[in-house]
Design an enzyme around this catalytic site. Sequence first.
Site, PDB file in Angstrom:
ATOM      1  N   GLU A 286      82.548  32.864  61.143  1.00  0.00           N
ATOM      2  CA  GLU A 286      81.698  32.344  60.067  1.00  0.00           C
ATOM      3  C   GLU A 286      81.205  33.401  59.071  1.00  0.00           C
ATOM      4  OE1 GLU A 286      79.690  28.446  62.037  1.00  0.00           O
ATOM      5  OE2 GLU A 286      78.814  30.331  62.668  1.00  0.00           O
TER       6      GLU A 286
HETATM    7  C1  TNX Z   1      79.073  27.816  65.350  1.00  0.00           C
HETATM    8  S1  TNX Z   1      80.875  28.822  67.401  1.00  0.00           S
HETATM    9  C2  TNX Z   1      78.833  29.123  65.625  1.00  0.00           C
HETATM   10  C3  TNX Z   1      77.510  29.531  66.115  1.00  0.00           C
HETATM   11  C4  TNX Z   1      76.566  28.380  66.173  1.00  0.00           C
HETATM   12  C5  TNX Z   1      77.274  27.169  66.720  1.00  0.00           C
HETATM   13  C6  TNX Z   1      76.383  26.003  66.936  1.00  0.00           C
HETATM   14  C7  TNX Z   1      80.763  30.041  66.557  1.00  0.00           C
HETATM   15  C8  TNX Z   1      81.749  31.072  66.794  1.00  0.00           C
HETATM   16  N1  TNX Z   1      79.795  30.094  65.625  1.00  0.00           N
HETATM   17  O1  TNX Z   1      76.980  30.551  65.312  1.00  0.00           O
HETATM   18  O2  TNX Z   1      75.507  28.722  66.996  1.00  0.00           O
HETATM   19  O3  TNX Z   1      78.291  26.819  65.825  1.00  0.00           O
HETATM   20  O4  TNX Z   1      77.044  24.973  67.609  1.00  0.00           O
END
Ligand code: TNX
Length: 473
Positions: A286
């Site tokens: 992300e």
């Molecule tokens: C996505 S899963 C994220 C996390 C969040 C999560 C909440 C991932 C690699 N990144 O930063 O906490 O969704 O479900």
Amino acid sequence: MSLPLVPVPTEMTPTDGAPTVLSSATLLTAPAELAAHASAVLGVPVQTEGGTPEASSAVVLLDDGRTGGGYSLSAAAGRVEITGGRAGLHRGLGTLAQLRDLDLPQAPVGTVPAVRIADEPRFGHRGLMIDIARHFFGVASLERVIDLMALYGLNVLHLHLTDDQGWRIESPSRPELTEISGRTEAGGGEGGFLTTADFTGLVGYAADRGIEVIPEIDMPGHCNAALHAIPALNESGEAAPENTGTDVGFSMLRLDNPATAPFLDDVFTDLAALTPGQYLHVGGDEVWKMGEEEYSGFIELLTRVVAETGKSPMLWGEAAVAGLPGDALIQLWDSNKDPGPIVAAAEQGAKVVLSPGKRVYLDMQYHEGYPLGQHWAGYVETRDSYEWDPLEYAPALPAESVVGVEAALWTETIATDDDLSTMLLPRLAAVAEVAWSAQEQRDFDDFAARVRAHAGLWRDRGYAFHESPQVFG
Ligand code: TNX
């Protein structure tokens, strides 16, 4: 009904004969490294050389050097014998703990029914990720999570140690990280962090139970805690404000900032020194505001830094677009995204762990309106976590690249031990069976009937759980 073990073993034959009573008068024989732990789990004394007092029953653990985690267990006429390699003996102990602690028609709590079991795992990586960055969970909470993992045959605890909201692992070469960002968390609470001694203790507690710890420092995004503690990491040279919200995707380290590479060296060298296992997880998820070229360059820098520590990198799925070394382990998580780049990396030799959000993200709400959790990947009830085949999830992945399954519990909305176990149970038991048991042996109705028998054990041990209508209805 046969015995309600979870995960369902490969072969199990209940036999005739009285149950074996385990008590302080039971004697245990075990390989030295396992003896103290087995004695603690079973509440029975270790046999000392020389004088053997009259024993009412015996537990014998035999190391046959097998690799891969298989074991056999027989219980009859006052004697329980478990044979396997080191990993197999650990799993056998978990099975024995279930046999003893479940209230069975054949054998009440405290006794082990007569049975023969031969058992072997489907996948080698059977994991659970816990986010202790959004809300901090300390040693006592994590030990209780490890106990549950051992009971159900999970063997990898992935700790998400850093994020925008806090930095939870002491790094001796950068003490300001925890001095400053160990005191913040989502929602404005007091936070906390693991000292190096806490972390080492946890790694040992997990190892005693056959569980490897994979620590994660998430880069180059999800890093506001670092930007808050270390001004030089910011382009402005000024510390970023603390972050107690739960938005994602806004923070990042920059590849061309001269402070960045030495920072990565320091924190991953410190982390490697604390970690006996093969993997360091470097994040990679992300990073919404960084261009592709800088992102790939950053991932390549991270994997070089990890290689210099002698470890192998584990990374979130997004990182598959970068050039990855042959020992990389990719964690597929976003079930809303095309797995194409991960498939391409796997075709080049990368290994893959499956954590699809709509199946095994245990921070997803069980249903609409559920008081805990989120639902970006959907609502995830017990059946959703159970009823899927890891080798069918992304059929284009080469089967030999899929090394296992990992559940994830993010903690934006999870703040207490009861919250934590309520999201884990009963879904963690479902994921454990997905990762351990052969596909052709798995059936949801059968699983639901078995796992229902575990509620008493959870209550006895003080784990809050979700009374899923799919299991208890
Ligand atoms: C996505 S899963 C994220 C996390 C969040 C999560 C909440 C991932 C690699 N990144 O930063 O906490 O969704 O479900």
